[in-house]
Write a protein that holds these residues in place. Sequence first.
Motif, PDB file in Angstrom:
ATOM      1  N   SER A   1     -73.070  23.381  -4.174  1.00  0.00           N
ATOM      2  CA  SER A   1     -72.500  24.047  -2.998  1.00  0.00           C
ATOM      3  C   SER A   1     -72.074  25.469  -3.308  1.00  0.00           C
ATOM      4  CB  SER A   1     -71.297  23.263  -2.471  1.00  0.00           C
ATOM      5  OG  SER A   1     -71.688  21.990  -1.998  1.00  0.00           O
ATOM      6  N   ASN A   2     -72.178  26.328  -2.297  1.00  0.00           N
ATOM      7  CA  ASN A   2     -71.620  27.676  -2.377  1.00  0.00           C
ATOM      8  C   ASN A   2     -70.638  27.942  -1.227  1.00  0.00           C
ATOM      9  OD1 ASN A   2     -73.381  27.905  -0.243  1.00  0.00           O
ATOM     10  ND2 ASN A   2     -74.481  29.673  -1.047  1.00  0.00           N
ATOM     11  N   LYS A   3     -70.356  26.891  -0.457  1.00  0.00           N
ATOM     12  CA  LYS A   3     -69.339  27.007   0.600  1.00  0.00           C
ATOM     13  C   LYS A   3     -68.613  25.675   0.733  1.00  0.00           C
ATOM     14  CE  LYS A   3     -70.196  27.072   5.105  1.00  0.00           C
ATOM     15  NZ  LYS A   3     -70.611  27.540   6.453  1.00  0.00           N
ATOM     16  N   ILE A   4     -67.289  25.763   0.819  1.00  0.00           N
ATOM     17  CA  ILE A   4     -66.446  24.584   1.027  1.00  0.00           C
ATOM     18  C   ILE A   4     -65.588  24.842   2.259  1.00  0.00           C
ATOM     19  CG2 ILE A   4     -64.634  23.122   0.075  1.00  0.00           C
ATOM     20  CD1 ILE A   4     -65.606  23.887  -2.710  1.00  0.00           C
ATOM     21  N   ARG A   5     -65.625  23.906   3.197  1.00  0.00           N
ATOM     22  CA  ARG A   5     -64.793  24.017   4.407  1.00  0.00           C
ATOM     23  C   ARG A   5     -63.555  23.155   4.234  1.00  0.00           C
ATOM     24  NH1 ARG A   5     -66.860  24.226  10.534  1.00  0.00           N
ATOM     25  NH2 ARG A   5     -67.082  26.369   9.755  1.00  0.00           N
TER      26      ARG A   5
END
Length: 290
Positions: free
Chosen positions: A213-217
Amino acid sequence: MIITLENAEISVSFSTKGAELQSLESKQTGLSYLWNGNPQFWGKRSPVLFPIVGGLKDDTYYFEGQSYHLPRHGFARDREFEAIKISEEEVLFLLKEDEESLKVYPFKFQLGLHYRLTGNTLCCGYEVLNTGDNDLWFSVGGHPAFSLPLKPTLSYQDYYLQFNKDSELKVHEVFDNLITDTTETIRLTAAGKLALTHELFYKDALVFKNLKSNKIRLKSDKSPHGLDFHFEAFPYFGIWAAKDADFVCLEPWCGIADPVHHDQQLIHKEGMVNLEPGKDWLRHWEVTCF
């Protein structure tokens, strides 16, 4: 000294000590996204990790036959930075070597922290310049702590982390600030979600190598508000909270703690960046509030 930046959507503040982010607030909703630094749990908010990330075995490393001592995560977070550029929506902090740093870290360097606002997004950029005549060995990491719950009507357990490219997480166990050979696999939901609980961090941080992943919400299904945390080219990542504290740290790292059997040689330390004289190195992460 405290420096404040703002635009139409967000307001942020920083301390020249450690070039540390102190607040992150939405002007549209009035929500405060950053941990308040309550020392009862953890007195930091978003420390800068340099020139190492994590702990050293016996707080000691060896370079060219000499021994040196550094605390966990290095010294930058406790040093006074110079604000060399300030405008309405960006600030640049600078730290250079001095007599004190050379006693524990025998390298000439220039560390820049560049913060910039764009709409409802804060970008944090790291720039390392090798100002010496020999190779520079270093690590850099972020450690921002985000407050939970964002609204008092919700609880910590109402929130989750959603990973955009992972279906499971391989966690590397931490013991006494060092990385062990033990790993554990955490399976995410079909949507890539990890439910947050205080118990998740009772052993220590969740440490990952080579996340996809390169984005975490960070969000709750009971509220429209949360944040997106975006990062690129950080080979390690940590997620942590102090015991029973109402925050979660999302930590992109270029560097990692020593393994328990490490030989303590700096040039053998996993994740260290080797930068040639006159060269510079850049990384950044972003947080978008909604």
